[in-house]
Structure formats: structure tokens, C-alpha cells
Design an enzyme around this catalytic site. Structure first.
Site, mmCIF file in Angstrom:
data_model
loop_
_atom_site.group_PDB
_atom_site.id
_atom_site.type_symbol
_atom_site.label_atom_id
_atom_site.label_comp_id
_atom_site.label_asym_id
_atom_site.label_seq_id
_atom_site.Cartn_x
_atom_site.Cartn_y
_atom_site.Cartn_z
ATOM 1 N N GLU A 16 0.870 -1.185 0.000
ATOM 2 C CA GLU A 16 0.000 0.000 0.000
ATOM 3 C C GLU A 16 0.905 1.233 0.000
ATOM 4 O O GLU A 16 1.339 1.695 1.033
ATOM 5 C CB GLU A 16 -0.898 -0.031 1.230
ATOM 6 C CG GLU A 16 -1.943 1.063 1.254
ATOM 7 C CD GLU A 16 -2.726 1.083 2.551
ATOM 8 O OE1 GLU A 16 -3.639 1.904 2.666
ATOM 9 O OE2 GLU A 16 -2.407 0.288 3.466
ATOM 10 N N HIS A 57 -5.556 5.911 -1.821
ATOM 11 C CA HIS A 57 -4.787 7.064 -1.350
ATOM 12 C C HIS A 57 -4.569 8.004 -2.532
ATOM 13 O O HIS A 57 -3.448 8.370 -2.877
ATOM 14 C CB HIS A 57 -3.460 6.615 -0.734
ATOM 15 C CG HIS A 57 -3.617 6.022 0.629
ATOM 16 N ND1 HIS A 57 -3.690 6.789 1.771
ATOM 17 C CD2 HIS A 57 -3.740 4.738 1.024
ATOM 18 C CE1 HIS A 57 -3.836 6.008 2.818
ATOM 19 N NE2 HIS A 57 -3.888 4.743 2.388
ATOM 20 N N ASP A 61 -15.891 -1.054 10.501
ATOM 21 C CA ASP A 61 -15.603 -1.132 11.932
ATOM 22 C C ASP A 61 -16.399 -0.128 12.747
ATOM 23 O O ASP A 61 -16.261 -0.060 13.971
ATOM 24 C CB ASP A 61 -14.102 -0.946 12.186
ATOM 25 C CG ASP A 61 -13.587 0.408 11.699
ATOM 26 O OD1 ASP A 61 -14.375 1.173 11.113
ATOM 27 O OD2 ASP A 61 -12.385 0.684 11.898
ATOM 28 N N GLY A 62 -17.247 0.687 12.074
ATOM 29 C CA GLY A 62 -18.036 1.687 12.784
ATOM 30 C C GLY A 62 -17.275 2.971 13.047
ATOM 31 O O GLY A 62 -17.817 3.884 13.669
ATOM 32 N N ASP A 74 -8.134 -3.652 7.592
ATOM 33 C CA ASP A 74 -7.066 -2.649 7.655
ATOM 34 C C ASP A 74 -6.449 -2.659 9.055
ATOM 35 O O ASP A 74 -6.013 -1.629 9.573
ATOM 36 C CB ASP A 74 -7.607 -1.256 7.310
ATOM 37 C CG ASP A 74 -6.502 -0.266 6.957
ATOM 38 O OD1 ASP A 74 -5.380 -0.712 6.644
ATOM 39 O OD2 ASP A 74 -6.750 0.949 7.011
ATOM 40 N N GLY A 93 -5.993 3.306 11.108
ATOM 41 C CA GLY A 93 -6.213 1.880 10.925
ATOM 42 C C GLY A 93 -7.304 1.371 11.846
ATOM 43 O O GLY A 93 -7.990 2.138 12.524
#
Length: 430
Positions: free
Chosen positions: A150, A222, A277-278, A302, A339
């Protein structure tokens, strides 16, 4: 008399279980072979090969699903893929710890992800992160399907927590070779499976076809790319978007940006990663993306090495520090998200609640869809005969606070049971 070394049953038959068939769950027995590590064709095994199961497992109506696949994972169990160790042996020992820890969460295959780094870092860590292949034993836990790099060919304005001083702009393909190492991009020693890069930076668009010809997935991420630049990238062979909405030009009605790719016809629509993940995304954003292109959604964590560690302040890869507060990870001194610390099954549960997707559809986003992206249809992420017998047994119950919740009860790798919550520990060959 000396004690006998226990060994797993060769032929296991699962009965009274529900499996994924398309977007539905159906009742069907499943036979697996720990010698070949494959799922068998039940009728052929019984009637044609005259096999009898060595063990019959009654799952009591629970779900038997393919092992989960995470295509973006930065680390786990306190280990960071982007940090070289004093020796390759020490680094590889950390990897083994990660693999066993991931398996306990239901992840049986993944792409270890290295963030934007100096060439020296890539040269040191990538040789350890290539596909595990046939040398991988069931008891080793989750296996690598190849590395995901990445960066560092990303937009300085959309860098997130990637350190700007290591970012690059590739003029020609030699720049990529010098960054990652020729042996990691080509031939029998190739370790890289996916590259996240900004198509508008440098001359990257011209290099996409060179990457895809090497069986490397090009993922847009990105990036400050316009809709037109993103379209050109897909025309050149880009088939993935890294963590949709995060670290990219936002949607605008006169220029939809990268998100606009989800409105194209089926042939040009890439898959896209979503961190459910909220924290990274509002539930409605997840639902909008899913409704735009349901067959392309791939849930990713992630996740960083801090997953499972207590709250506090931790050193990161580049001298900066990360603050962990529950599942939320931020860069110290800013509100930048750094992350995730959620597990993949937690993301599946969140996605199922937010999107209205069926249980099978939610599970496809971490099994069949990433397998299709990786060119592994019928091998990973599948319950078809001939597929790898990487399996998870899931309970589907209702949590009084969270709602419908899938829980990992057992994990099987290549036909061998390696984790069982009822036994409270890892299992397998003695």
C-alpha cells in the site's frame, strides 16, 4: 506399550449444517479429505469411491462457511508487517504468531499489507510475505496469498497516516522495480500480489498493464484522482479500490471521483474494500456503496498490530505514535484515523446489520468475492468440491445489545480442525 501419536481423521463428514449457495444458505452435507486438503463431492465419495467417513460432525444447524479472506491487514498480535526485525528468522517467527492468531478469528487466508516505506524496508520484509503455497501446514494457521504493498506511489494530499517523506512518483517501471525489488515483482520469487497506488501520481497509469501482466492486482487508493483518471485506470486494468471513501477525493455531484466507478457497467466496475468497523465509515455510506455495486464489496479490516492489545499510546512504524481507545486508532496529535483494531468477523456482523444483506451475502464479501478478485475462484472462498477445505463453523445468535451476531466456533484448515471454542484452545495433529 508406547502411546500412539494421534492424527486427525482423513475423511470428515459434516451433517445437519447450512452452507452458502450463491446468496442463500441451504442445508447440505459436506465431505472433506485431510490428506488432499480438499472438499469432496459427497455422492462421488460415497457411491463412486466407496469412502466412509472417519468422523461425522453434527453441527446442529450451524453455518459451515469457507474460511475468511482479508486482503488488507497491516499486522496483528503485536506484530507489524512493515517493521523489519534483526534477522529474517525473528521476523518469520512473528509471522507464525500472527498466522495462528488470525486463524482463531476465522481468517484462513490473507494478504499481509506493507504501508508506504523506504525501498530498504520492502527488500527486507517482502521475501517473507509471499504466498505460503504447499509448504504451509494446517497447524500453521492462516496462510499468505501474497503481499499487498500500500504505497509509496500515492498522493501526498491523500496520505492518511502514511509518512510523506517516503512517498514516490514513478516515471517509468524501473522506479517500481527499484522500490520493491525485481525478485518480488517477477518470476518464481514473486511475492507481491496487490499494489495500492494513485493513478494520477507520476506516470502510474502507464504502468498498470505491466503490473497486471505479472498477475499483480492494481488497486486505486490514497488518491486524488478525478472520475476520468479513475476510469482510465480501470481501462488499463485496475480491478480494485482500496478502502473506499477513505483517503480519496470525496464524491461530488459534478465529478463523482473514484466512487463514480461503482456507477459504470458491470464490465468496468472494480471491486472495492470497505472497513466496516463503525469508525472509518458511517453505516449509511456502507449501505450506499453496497447498493451501488453489491457484487464488488469486499470487507477488510485494515487492522494494525494493536488489535487485541489494551488501550494506550503505542509507537508506530515511522517514529510517530498511535493512540488506541477501544476500536479507535488515531495518530497522536491529530484526528487522523490510523487503521482498525476490529476483527473481520466483527466487520461482517456490522455490515450485515447496516446493509440489509443476507447472511450469505455478508459472508460472500469475505470469501467468494475476494477469491474472485484474487483469481482463486473454486480454490478459496468456496464450498464447491475441489476447493480447499478451509472452513469455519459459525453460530448465528442474537446479542441483546448488538443484534444478530455470527460467532466463530471452529476453524478447519486444509481438512484439519485447528481451533475449537468448545475445547478452549487450538487443536490439530499431536
Amino acid at each position: 506399550m508406547p502411546g500412539k501419536t494421534s492424527s486427525p481423521p482423513r475423511i470428515t463428514k459434516f451433517t445437519n449444517c447450512r452452507i452458502i449457495k450463491g446468496n442463500d444458505l441451504i442445508e447440505q452435507d459436506v465431505w472433506i479429505d485431510s490428506l488432499s486438503g480438499k472438499i469432496l463431492r459427497a455422492q462421488e465419495a460415497f457411491y463412486g469411491l466407496h469412502l466412509s467417513p472417519d468422523e461425522v460432525v453434527d453441527l446442529g444447524g450451524r453455518i459451515l462457511a469457507p474460511g475468511l479472506i482479508d486482503v488488507q491487514l497491516n499486522g496483528a498480535q503485536g506484530f507489524d508487517f512493515s517493521v523489519p526485525h534483526a534477522s529474517k528468522e525473528e521476523y518469520d517467527e512473528g509471522l507464525r504468531m500472527v498466522n495462528k492468531g488470525l486463524a482463531r478469528t476465522g481468517v484462513t487466508s490473507y494478504l499481509p499489507t506493507v504501508v508506504s516505506s523506504t525501498p530498504e524496508v520492502y527488500w527486507k520484509v517482502l521475501p517473507s510475505l509471499g504466498p505460503s503455497g504447499s509448504k504451509h501446514c494446517a497447524e500453521d494457521g492462516a496462510e499468505s496469498l501474497g503481499a499487498h504493498v500500500e504505497g509509496p506511489f500515492i498522493s501526498p494530499g491523500r496520505n492518511g497516516v502514511h509518512k510523506t517523506e517516503v512517498l514516490q512518483a514513478a516515471k517509468d517501471f524501473q522506479d517500481l522495480i527499484e522500490c520493491y525489488g525485481k525478485e518480488n515483482l517477477t518470476g518464481d520469487t514473486q511475492t507481491v500480489k496487490m499494489i495500492t497506488a494513485a493513478p494520477e501520481v507520476g506516470n502510474m497509469i502507464a504502468h498498470i498493464s505491466s503490473l497486471t501482466s505479472r498477475d499483480i492486482i492494481y488497486s486505486i487508493g490514497h488518491s486524488d484522482a478525478t472520475y476520468e483518471q479513475a476510469m482510465t485506470a480501470t481501462e488499463q486494468g485496475a480491478t480494485m479500490i482500496t478502502h473506499l471513501f477513505n483517503a480519496m477525493r470525496p464524491f461530488y455531484h459534478r465529478n463523482p471521483g473514484i466512487f463514480g466507478l461503482l456507477g459504470q457497467n458491470e464490465r468496468r466496475r472494480p471491486c472495492y474494500g470497505v472497513i466496516a468497523d463503525g469508525i472509518h465509515l458511517h453505516p449509511t455510506s456502507v449501505r450506499i456503496a453496497y447498493n451501488a455495486h453489491p457484487d464488488g464489496l469486499i470487507l477488510v479490516t485494515d487492522a494494525m498490530k494493536l488489535c487485541g492489545l489494551p488501550d494506550g499510546i503505542y509507537e508506530w512504524t515511522n517514529g510517530e505514535r498511535i493512540i488506541k481507545t477501544g476500536a479507535r486508532l488515531t495518530l497522536e496529535g491529530s484526528d487522523k484515523i490510523a487503521g482498525s483494531s476490529a476483527t473481520l468477523i466483527e466487520c461482517v456482523n456490522n455490515f450485515r446489520r447496516w446493509s440489509g444483506a443476507s447472511t450469505a451475502e455478508a459472508l460472500n464479501s469475505v470469501t467468494a468475492t475476494p477469491a474472485r478478485l484474487l483469481g482463486l475462484q473454486g480454490v478459496k472462498g468456496s464450498m464447491d468440491s475441489g476447493a480447499d477445505a478451509d472452513l469455519v463453523v459459525l453460530s448465528d445468535e442474537t446479542d441483546p445489545y448488538s443484534g444478530p451476531t455470527l460467532t466463530v466456533d471452529q476453524v478447519w484448515k486444509r481438512g484439519v480442525k485447528i481451533f475449537d471454542t468448545e475445547k478452549g484452545a487450538a487443536v490439530g495433529r499431536a
